[in-house]
Design a protein around this motif. Sequence first.
Motif, mmCIF file in Angstrom:
data_model
loop_
_atom_site.group_PDB
_atom_site.id
_atom_site.type_symbol
_atom_site.label_atom_id
_atom_site.label_comp_id
_atom_site.label_asym_id
_atom_site.label_seq_id
_atom_site.Cartn_x
_atom_site.Cartn_y
_atom_site.Cartn_z
ATOM 1 N N UNK A 93 -11.972 40.005 25.606
ATOM 2 C CA UNK A 93 -10.724 40.643 25.920
ATOM 3 C C UNK A 93 -9.219 40.133 25.066
ATOM 4 N N UNK A 94 -9.510 38.985 24.376
ATOM 5 C CA UNK A 94 -8.294 38.437 23.719
ATOM 6 C C UNK A 94 -8.530 37.648 22.628
ATOM 7 N N UNK A 95 -7.646 37.256 21.966
ATOM 8 C CA UNK A 95 -7.547 36.495 20.853
ATOM 9 C C UNK A 95 -6.355 35.738 20.657
ATOM 10 N N UNK A 96 -6.324 34.321 20.447
ATOM 11 C CA UNK A 96 -5.142 33.465 20.002
ATOM 12 C C UNK A 96 -5.574 32.893 18.595
ATOM 13 N N UNK A 97 -4.574 32.931 17.545
ATOM 14 C CA UNK A 97 -4.644 32.226 16.275
ATOM 15 C C UNK A 97 -3.221 31.829 15.906
ATOM 16 N N UNK A 98 -3.298 30.559 15.428
ATOM 17 C CA UNK A 98 -2.127 30.170 14.787
ATOM 18 C C UNK A 98 -2.473 29.238 13.502
ATOM 19 N N UNK A 99 -1.365 28.823 12.597
ATOM 20 C CA UNK A 99 -1.697 28.154 11.626
ATOM 21 C C UNK A 99 -1.488 26.710 12.006
ATOM 22 N N UNK A 100 -2.673 26.079 11.892
ATOM 23 C CA UNK A 100 -2.737 24.696 12.079
ATOM 24 C C UNK A 100 -2.894 23.730 10.821
ATOM 25 N N UNK A 101 -2.950 22.623 11.016
ATOM 26 C CA UNK A 101 -3.285 21.690 9.545
ATOM 27 C C UNK A 101 -2.153 21.778 8.431
ATOM 28 N N UNK A 102 -0.897 22.007 8.987
ATOM 29 C CA UNK A 102 0.248 21.943 8.039
ATOM 30 C C UNK A 102 0.369 20.816 7.645
#
Length: 119
Positions: free
Chosen positions: A110-119
């Motif tokens: 029912x949902x998704x979360x994503x971001x840029x890691x490893x910067x």
Amino acid sequence: MNGGISIHIVDVASGRVAEGLEVRLERLEAGQRQLICQGRIGGNGLLPGLDECKAQCAVGVYEVSLQVADFYRAQGLTLPAVPFLDEWVYRFGVADTAQHYHLPIKLTAWGVSCFRGGA
């Protein structure tokens, strides 16, 4: 870890990695799609094979596609005929190939979360 893209997916509904989830990574260029890597999430939560594809990581626009409904149906979850999340597509950009782009994805049916890691 220098350069490249990595993808780690956790099924937060179960509290486990999304082992077996089908994932596809493509680069979009001049109206064309170039397959970078595809496969299933491993027991460590990572999409295998991305390290070998590091040389294909160029500045540009990418899409990662997750077969969410298929994954949850395979886990025995009953979903509607038209699921809320069927194939989830996330478009992102790589501006500097010397940097690492890590996509930590948290997922439920029912949902998704994503971001840029490893910067």
